[in-house]
Each structure stands twice: as structure tokens, then as C-alpha cells.
Scaffold this active site. Structure first.
Site, PDB file in Angstrom:
ATOM      1  N   LYS A 484       0.773  -1.242   0.244  1.00  0.00           N
ATOM      2  CA  LYS A 484      -0.328  -0.187  -0.181  1.00  0.00           C
ATOM      3  C   LYS A 484       1.127   1.116   0.058  1.00  0.00           C
ATOM      4  O   LYS A 484       2.261   0.803   0.370  1.00  0.00           O
ATOM      5  CB  LYS A 484      -0.951   0.123   1.444  1.00  0.00           C
ATOM      6  CG  LYS A 484       0.387   0.033   2.551  1.00  0.00           C
ATOM      7  CD  LYS A 484      -0.397  -0.232   3.695  1.00  0.00           C
ATOM      8  CE  LYS A 484       0.336  -0.171   5.027  1.00  0.00           C
ATOM      9  NZ  LYS A 484      -0.944  -1.076   6.443  1.00  0.00           N
ATOM     10  N   ARG A 582     -10.524  -0.123  14.650  1.00  0.00           N
ATOM     11  CA  ARG A 582     -10.545   0.419  12.978  1.00  0.00           C
ATOM     12  C   ARG A 582     -11.477  -0.283  12.321  1.00  0.00           C
ATOM     13  O   ARG A 582     -12.750   1.176  12.215  1.00  0.00           O
ATOM     14  CB  ARG A 582      -8.848   1.046  12.692  1.00  0.00           C
ATOM     15  CG  ARG A 582      -8.913   1.423  11.663  1.00  0.00           C
ATOM     16  CD  ARG A 582      -7.046   1.814  11.086  1.00  0.00           C
ATOM     17  NE  ARG A 582      -6.950   0.280  10.500  1.00  0.00           N
ATOM     18  CZ  ARG A 582      -5.443   0.037  10.445  1.00  0.00           C
ATOM     19  NH1 ARG A 582      -4.718   1.075  10.153  1.00  0.00           N
ATOM     20  NH2 ARG A 582      -5.140  -0.711   9.379  1.00  0.00           N
ATOM     21  N   TYR A 710      14.566  31.860   4.337  1.00  0.00           N
ATOM     22  CA  TYR A 710      12.844  33.188   4.666  1.00  0.00           C
ATOM     23  C   TYR A 710      13.406  33.419   5.681  1.00  0.00           C
ATOM     24  O   TYR A 710      13.897  31.894   6.839  1.00  0.00           O
ATOM     25  CB  TYR A 710      12.076  31.926   4.830  1.00  0.00           C
ATOM     26  CG  TYR A 710      11.658  31.814   3.172  1.00  0.00           C
ATOM     27  CD1 TYR A 710      11.537  32.968   1.924  1.00  0.00           C
ATOM     28  CD2 TYR A 710      11.379  30.289   2.707  1.00  0.00           C
ATOM     29  CE1 TYR A 710      10.649  32.957   1.157  1.00  0.00           C
ATOM     30  CE2 TYR A 710      11.423  30.595   1.319  1.00  0.00           C
ATOM     31  CZ  TYR A 710      10.904  31.824  -0.030  1.00  0.00           C
ATOM     32  OH  TYR A 710      10.620  31.397  -0.895  1.00  0.00           O
ATOM     33  N   MET A 759      10.311  25.316   0.053  1.00  0.00           N
ATOM     34  CA  MET A 759       9.613  24.046  -0.421  1.00  0.00           C
ATOM     35  C   MET A 759       9.759  23.578  -1.719  1.00  0.00           C
ATOM     36  O   MET A 759      10.372  22.390  -1.216  1.00  0.00           O
ATOM     37  CB  MET A 759       8.260  25.320  -1.926  1.00  0.00           C
ATOM     38  CG  MET A 759       7.124  24.198  -2.048  1.00  0.00           C
ATOM     39  SD  MET A 759       6.346  24.789  -3.513  1.00  0.00           S
ATOM     40  CE  MET A 759       5.350  25.809  -2.396  1.00  0.00           C
TER      41      MET A 759
HETATM   42  C1  LIG Z   1      -0.117  -2.000   6.490  1.00  0.00           C
HETATM   43  C2  LIG Z   1      -0.704  -2.936   7.417  1.00  0.00           C
HETATM   44  C3  LIG Z   1       0.416  -4.393   7.980  1.00  0.00           C
HETATM   45  C4  LIG Z   1       1.469  -3.988   7.811  1.00  0.00           C
HETATM   46  O1  LIG Z   1       2.116  -3.098   9.188  1.00  0.00           O
HETATM   47  P1  LIG Z   1       3.512  -2.874   9.460  1.00  0.00           P
HETATM   48  O2  LIG Z   1       3.196  -2.897  10.596  1.00  0.00           O
HETATM   49  O3  LIG Z   1       4.359  -2.346   8.057  1.00  0.00           O
HETATM   50  O4  LIG Z   1       4.141  -4.542   9.007  1.00  0.00           O
HETATM   51  C5  LIG Z   1      -0.573  -5.108   7.962  1.00  0.00           C
HETATM   52  N1  LIG Z   1      -2.355  -5.459   7.993  1.00  0.00           N
HETATM   53  C6  LIG Z   1      -2.642  -4.223   7.886  1.00  0.00           C
HETATM   54  C7  LIG Z   1      -4.188  -4.142   8.258  1.00  0.00           C
HETATM   55  C8  LIG Z   1      -2.296  -3.158   8.084  1.00  0.00           C
HETATM   56  O5  LIG Z   1      -2.908  -1.688   7.548  1.00  0.00           O
END
Ligand SMILES: *Cc1c(COP(=O)(O)O)cnc(C)c1O
Length: 814
Positions: A484, A582, A710, A759
Site C-alpha cells: 500500500k 478501526r 526565509y 518548498m
Molecule cells: C499496513 C498494514 C500491515 C503491515 O504493517 P507493518 O507494521 O508495516 O508490517 C498489516 N496489516 C494491515 C491491516 C495493515 O494496514
């Protein structure tokens, strides 16, 4: 190569199962991806610590490969190919290489040492190739696998071999010696410490010297400790800075403009030589080469003229973003047949575009007659499905007709003059040329011009980290890898491709769009979407992504669409909330979930998962254990009442490390793959993946009292040399890292960030650093690490990594 299978059976002492003992093998491979595998390839199924090539055999048979060396015959493949069954396929590969080596009888230089092997090998190749047909180890192929593969590449026309051997522990060199059988030994710099794998420096030296046991001569730098290890019957040819008993005594004279002048005494004569380097290591490597040339009786003039041309050695194949959405593989520093094969395999492993262009110079030093050479090159081009060839050089131009869809130019300058007509877009371009063709100019033309900041991603480190975590899994536990957020900022598609090669079981993304772009990029692995919006369900189905379902509303919405499309057993993943609060079904909604799924054939519960809130923090150990307990309870209930057998998973990276008993059937690896651990003790076992680099745009010296940037946040209290770096908060560098807290690395030294980060730029204090415009700058990597920066900024490495903006170009290398 042309060797009867029956002879190989007897050399390997293998059990044979198959039809064709009379067949002939013409090449050897251990890479399942290589398009150079053919029906006369002998494939050795090497079993790595975490990757077992036996699992690729079925695919290979389908692709027409028919001869395999295996430790067991995969069930589904019995009777469908020729199998040579041995105890250990790596040992078999080494035995085969040793056997193959015995057909050749020419001088072979064997190199070992702690540092400099690859450089000395490349330089010797350069220095000796005007007079010999040299076969050498490609890249730094010096391991238990690399050495046999290097030796197997010898052909009838070679008359000098240069092979390097690297070892990490005792008992390895004996095996490499059997394969290389060097006649001339070169010991390069030995280093002053003993590495892991050896109990003492002396043991390490003794082990390395085993390479030279049958050599006619050993070339080395004289050293008391090494001398004490060399057997008395070995003839030596040595050099030293101060020991007058060495054969060649060297004195360093001076260094000017990158050139170092040394004088050396040899056979009672004195010579002065200039070496185009300044650093100690390069000079000593060059002297090692000098000794080999003296041993070969080269005269002084030849030595001087060839050594003046020594060059820095670039061993990496780099992938770069090109113009018009092209992808470039830069191998612009060598052209020989063996390294062409390796580069083509690398091209294939990229799988980025179906359109593939090879830009190739004349090939030198193949050992083959040129007709034979270019007909082999043409075959390689065909078997690798190269779409077009652009040949540069008069020799390759003469063989233009051997290739389909080939354009040629006599010189690199001609190519450049015609560049506009060649139309490069949406393709992978492999640029492969001998140094003298200066293909770096072509690379420069084809490279996408953004600003000079890049995030370099080490693909080998990713493989390494993956295997580290795989090794922690119980047998049969599957691996999902989270890619992701663009692979945690490291590049989504490229990393997914690598993971697919490593046969991970699942990929995980946050949103449907991320999954769709992976599927569009050709990824076949199943992909779970963690956070699918109801509006994306149609697209998820269309692209065969697998949604995580975490609430009844989502379930009903998905079922409705799935039914309309008449789906059957479409895989979904049920998330239960065990304390993270969550996403996920809570305990009190399970009955309704179960009722909705009972007898429902539209979907199939592929897996049940939950997520730990505190896997990285053992202060909350009790909480995590409670979550795991609740997961056990909730998932068991679903499984029992629906009478199903899904994959269960709850562990992320820190979970893998801290809760080995809760691996269930799968784990979800995230940050660890990218080289970051939340546990400092574990961190040392991971390899750094990303290095964020930039360059100095401008330097200036300001007087005391003058300010920078700046708001005049930095005021110099002494004359200060300031360097400006073209990277700023829009690239993802937190403004909090400015104003004296953070630093970058220039020439291995810390340069403090002064004033506020802008920036697109930031300024650093380089008063104490000898640096200038164009010099390379490291923002993070091995030092400072992402974790270090995160800690100073009161955040976590995840945020630092994923903040790096998409306008920073990613460069992948191995
Ligand atoms: C991002 C995520 C992981 C991986 O987590 P890490 O700490 O990066 O290993 C595993 N499960 C879910 C549901 C996640 O959102």
C-alpha cells in the site's frame, strides 16, 4: 557447450528418470525467468534458504525446458521431463562446473581477498584483453553459485580466464578452488579485521589462501601475517611499500589532479608510473594489476599506456525512468557476450513493457569468430523477444541483416545526430555498450529530466529482507506483503514484480485504485484491498481484486453487485475488530454476518483477519495477547458455524517478530520488507532499501552576521560556506528537520541544515567539507537512517518513508 546427458549423469552420480539419456545439453541455467532457457538447457533447481527453484519446474516444462537437476521430482512433473536426481543441487552445479573446467587448459587467474576483487578483475580484463580472449566472472559473480556459473561460460576460443572467489566462512574456498583451478593467484587487499564467519584474521587468510594451493605463482602485497600463512612450496611474486625483500618495491611520490605518481623498483631498475586515482584502495588495486603485467613480462611502455586508462568500475545494472514513459536499463560500461546474457535476463525480470529495445555497441572479447558471435547475439535477441535492435559501431553494422527490425549507426555521434527520428516511447530500453562507445551520452539523452533528486531502491535488499522474515515463519505459513501507499513510498509496481517472482502468496493494498494499477501492470498475484469503498466494488470485481469486508453494510452492498454479475465463490476477506477499533466486525455483529453468509455461494470467505494495535510495543503485551485470544474466538466461531476452512491472519511485521505463536496460516509483512524494524535488535539484521539522494546546486561563502533563507532563521557567526540542495518540503522533507536539527551527508560528512527548509530547496553548512556544485548528497539511507530521522522528528519511520513525494524519481538497482 555440447555435453551428453549420460556423461553428466555419471559425473554427478545422479539417479536418472526420463526418456532421453542420449540427449545433449548446450547451456546451463538456474534462473527460471530467463528467456534463454531452451529444450537443450540443463536447469539446476537450486534450493536457497527461502526460495526453492523446484517450484518453477512445472512452468519451465511448459516453456519447453526438458532437462533438470533436482533433489526430488515434483509430483506433478513426474515422467514429463528428464530428471537427474542428486542429494544437493548446488553441489551438483559445482561438480558440473569442475567437470566442465577440466576440458580447458589455459592460464587462469584466480582472485580473492577482502576488498578489490571485482575491480582488479575488471581492470585486468581491460589490461590484458588486447592480447587475449579473456573469459571473466561477470559482475561480481564470486559466490558458491556465481563461480560455477562463471566457469560454465568458458568456450573453445578463450585463452585466458580471470575469476574471482568470495567466501564468508570456512570450508567454502576448497569448493571454489576445485571449480576455478587457478594457475596464477592474486590476493587483493585482505583487510585488517576478521569477518563474521571466521574466528581470527589468521583463519580467514588461511582459508583464502586455499584458492592458491596448486597455483604456479601467488601475487600479493607482502605482509608479515600473510607470509606466515603461505606454504613454503608456493612460489610468490610480491610487492611492498617498505619491505625491500619484495620482488617489487613501490614508493608513492605525489598526487595531483586525481593522478598519483608512484615509482617502483623491479629487477634492479627503477620506473615511474602514473595511476589515474588518488585513493589508497584504488592505488593498491592498480599495483596488484601492475604485478600481473610484470609477471606476464609486459614492457614498461605498454604498462604505462594501458594503466593510464584505468577507470572507475560500475558493477550495477541500474533501472532509470526514461523520456516518454520509457524505462531504461543502464549497462553502458561493458559489452561482452556473457554480460549481455545477464543484462537480457535482467531486462526480462523487469517485465515492464512488452516493447523492448536493445541499444548495443560492437561486442569485444567474446573469444568467438565474429560471424559466430553475431549469429549467437542474433539468437539471443530472438529468444528474448527483443522488439528492435539499434546497433552502434562498424562491426555490428556489418551484421545488420542478422537481426530483424534493426537500425545501425557507425558511431555514437551518428546515433545522437539521428536521435529525433528514432521515436522512443512506452518501452524498456537496454543500453549496453563497451566503454569506448561512451554510451553514457545516450543514457543522458534518454533519461527523464527532472531535478536531480532520486530515491534509489536496492532490489536485492528487498529480497534479502523478505527472506529474513520468511525464515521466521513456520512451515506452510503464507506471506502477504503490504504494498500500500506505493510500496511504503518505495515504488509499487517494481516491488510487486519482485515479490511475484519470489512467490509470495498475496499482496495487500489500501485502496482499489492501487490494486488496479498493479493488475494493469501485469501482476497476477491475488491482491487484497484493505479499505474498499462501496463505489469501487464494480471495479474490484472487474479487475479480480479481493475486497476486505469489515461491516454488514459493505457486505450487503458487495453481495448485491456480485449477485447481479452472477458471480460464484468470489473471494472476500472478513476483518474482525479485536481491539484496534478501526475497521472490522465486532463480536455482537457476528451472528448477522454468519446468517448472511450461510449457504451463500456468491462469495467465498477466503480469509479472516484482524490487526494488532500494539505488536511493536511489549509494554502492551497483555493487550496484544488479548487481541489474539479474541481473534481465535471470533474466527473459530465463523469457521465452525459456516463450516469453512479459510486462511487466518493477524500479524504485521512486528507481530511476526514478537508473536511467533500467532502466525495462523498467513502473516502480513509491511515495513520490515522496506528495511525498517521497530526493534533495534532486529534492525541490524535488515538491509537498507531506500537511499534518498540529491546534488549540490550551488555553493557560496557568507560573512559573519549574514543570514540564510526565509525569515533569516539562520545567522552566521563566522564566515560560513553554504550549499543549496534542490529538495524541500514539497518533496516530503519535513520542515521540522530544518533549522539546525537535521543534517545531510556530503562526502561522508554531516552537513547541518541551516535556516528553514523551503518548498523545493534546503541549505546546509559545508564550511568544513571540501565540496562543490554537482557533488552527491545523501538525505537518508544507511546514514542517517529513516528510523533515526523519525525519532528526532517525534514520528515513526512509516511517515518519513511515505512522505517522499511522487515527483522524486525512483531508481531501482540490484
Ligand atoms: C499496513 C498494514 C500491515 C503491515 O504493517 P507493518 O507494521 O508495516 O508490517 C498489516 N496489516 C494491515 C491491516 C495493515 O494496514
Amino acid at each position: 557447450m555440447s555435453i551428453l546427458i549420460k556423461n553428466i549423469i555419471s559425473v554427478l552420480n545422479a539417479r536418472f528418470s526420463g526418456h532421453e539419456k542420449e540427449g545433449v545439453v548446450s547451456s546451463v541455467s538456474i534462473d527460471s525467468r530467463s528467456l534463454q532457457n531452451s529444450d537443450s538447457t540443463l536447469f539446476f533447481a537450486i534450493v536457497g534458504p527461502n526460495n526453492d527453484a523446484h517450484s518453477y519446474i512445472k512452468d519451465l516444462i511448459e516453456k519447453g525446458v526438458s532437462n533438470f537437476v533436482v533433489s526430488h521430482i515434483p509430483e506433478e512433473c513426474a515422467n514429463s521431463a528428464n530428471f537427474l536426481v542428486v542429494n544437493d543441487t548446488l553441489v551438483a552445479l559445482q561438480q558440473f562446473a569442475g567437470y566442465y573446467r577440466s576440458f580447458f587448459d589455459f592460464p587462469v587467474i584466480g582472485l580473492t581477498g577482502s576488498n578489490g576483487k571485482t575491480i582488479v578483475k575488471e581492470w585486468l580484463n581491460f589490461l590484458l584483453s588486447p592480447d587475449f580472449n579473456v573469459i571473466r566472472s561477470p559482475k561480481s559473480y564470486n559466490s558458491q553459485v556465481g563461480v560455477p556459473l562463471s566457469v560454465i561460460a568458458i568456450n573453445e576460443k578463450h585463452n585466458l580466464g580471470i575469476f574471482e572467489a568470495g567466501i564468508s566462512t570456512v570450508a567454502e574456498m576448497v569448493k571454489l578452488e576445485q571449480i576455478i583451478k587457478p594457475t596464477i593467484g592474486v590476493l587483493t587487499s585482505i583487510g585488517s579485521s576478521h569477518d563474521e564467519g571466521f574466528v581470527s584474521l589468521k583463519q580467514k587468510i588461511n582459508e583464502k589462501l586455499l584458492l592458491f594451493k596448486d597455483c604456479e605463482v601467488l601475487i600479493y602485497q607482502k605482509d608479515v601475517l600473510v607470509d606466515s600463512c603461505i606454504a613454503s612450496d608456493i612460489k610468490t611474486f610480491s610487492w611492498s611499500y617498505n619491505d625491500k625483500s619484495a620482488n617489487v618495491v613501490v614508493t608513492k611520490k605525489n598526487t595531483l589532479n586525481g593522478l598519483t605518481t608512484v615509482s617502483y623498483q623491479y629487477k634492479e631498475q627503477s620506473f615511474e608510473l602514473s595511476i589515474p586515482f588518488q585513493d589508497k584502495a584504488s592505488i593498491e588495486n592498480a599495483i596488484s594489476c601492475l604485478l600481473v603485467l610484470l609477471y606476464f613480462n609486459y614492457d614498461f611502455e605498454t604498462i604505462q599506456s594501458r594503466m593510464a586508462l584505468l577507470f572507475p568500475v560500475e558493477m550495477r545494472l541500474k533501472v532509470k525512468n526514461g523520456i516518454n514513459n520509457c524505462s531504461i536499463i543502464d549497462d553502458s560500461y561493458s559489452s561482452d557476450f556473457q554480460s549481455l546474457k545477464i543484462a537480457l535476463d535482467f531486462l526480462e525480470s523487469q517485465k515492464q513493457f512488452s516493447k523492448k529495445t536493445l541499444i548495443l555497441s560492437d561486442i569485444f572479447q567474446s573469444g568467438l569468430a565474429i560471424e559466430d558471435l553475431y549469429s549467437r547475439v542474433a539468437q539471443l535477441v530472438v529468444s528474448n523477444n527483443i522488439t528492435r535492435v539499434i546497433g552502434i559501431g562498424t562491426t555490428i553494422s556489418a551484421f545488420k541483416d542478422s537481426f530483424v527490425n534493426c537500425t545501425t549507426f557507425d558511431t555514437t555521434a551518428d546515433f545522437i545526430a539521428n536521435f529525433e527520428t528514432l521515436d522512443f516511447s512506452n518501452e524498456t530500453i537496454l543500453i549496453k555498450g563497451a566503454r569506448s562507445f561512451q554510451f553514457e551520452e545516450i543514457v543522458y539523452l534518454l533519461e527523464e529530466k527532472t531535478h536531480e533528486t532520486v530515491l534509489e531502491i536496492n532490489l536485492n535488499a528487498i529480497s534479502y529482507n523478505l527472506n529474513f522474515f520468511k525464515s521466521k515463519l513456520a512451515p506452510k505459513v503464507k506471506m502477504m506483503v503490504m504494498v500500500k501507499a506505493f510500496g511504503y513510498g518505495n515504488g509499487g509496481l517494481e516491488i510487486a514484480k519482485l515479490l511475484e517472482y519470489h512467490k509470495v502468496d498475496y499482496l495487500g493494498v489500501a485502496f482499489a485504485d492501487e490494486g488496479i494499477s498493479l493488475k494493469n501492470g501485469g501482476i497476477k498475484l491475488p491482491i487484497m484491498v484493505l479499505n474498499p469503498e462501496n463505489t469501487s466494488f464494480a471495479a474490484i470485481i472487474q479487475h479480480k481484486l479481493e475486497p476486505e469486508i469489515y461491516c454488514l453494510k459493505g457486505l450487503y452492498a458487495f453481495l448485491k453487485i456480485a449477485k447481479k454479475k452472477n458471480l460464484q465463490h468470489f473471494p472476500i476477506h472478513i476483518k474482525v475488530d479485536t481491539g484496534m477499533h478501526r475497521l472490522g466486525f465486532e463480536e455482537n455483529s457476528l451472528d448477522e454476518l454468519i446468517a448472511a453468509l450461510k449457504g451463500e455461494s456468491t462469495v467465498k470467505v477466503q480469509s479472516i483477519l484482524s490487526h494488532l494495535a500494539t505488536s511493536d510495543d511489549l509494554e502492551h503485551l497483555g493487550f496484544a495477547l488479548k487481541q489474539i485470544q479474541l481473534f481465535e474466538k471470533l474466527s473459530s466461531k465463523i469457521i465452525k458455524e459456516l463450516d469453512i476452512n479459510p486462511i487466518r491472519h493477524i500479524l504485521n511485521t512486528s507481530g511476526i517478530s514478537n508473536f511467533p505463536d500467532a502466525q495462523y496460516n498467513m502473516v502480513r509483512l509491511g515495513i520490515g520488507l522496506y528495511g525498517v524494524s521497530n526493534d533495534p535488535a532486529e534492525q541490524q539484521f535488515l538491509e537498507n532499501v531506500g537511499t534518498l539522494k540529491s546534488v549540490i546546486s550551488q555553493t557560496r561563502t557568507i560573512g559573519a552576521g549574514e543570514s540564510v533563507g526565509y525569515g533569516r532563521k539562520f545567522v552566521a557567526d563566522r564566515p560560513t560556506k553554504v550549499a543549496t540542495i534542490p529538495i524541500g518540503y514539497a518533496d516530503g522533507i519535513s520542515r521540522g528537520w530544518g533549522n539546525g536539527l537535521g543534517f545531510v551527508i556530503i562526502k561522508d560528512k554531516k552537513a547541518k541544515i541551516i535556516g528553514s527548509i523551503c518548498m523545493d530547496m534546503l541549505m546546509v553548512d559545508v564550511t568544513e567539507i571540501d565540496c562543490t556544485e554537482g557533488d552527491s548528497v545523501i538525505i537518508f539511507g544507511e546514514k542517517p537512517t529513516v528510523s533515526f530521522i523519525a525519532k528526532k522528528l517525534n514520528t515513526i519511520p512509516y511517515e518519513v518513508l511515505t512522505s517522499i513525494s511522487q515527483r522524486v524519481k525512483r531508481v531501482f538497482y540490484r
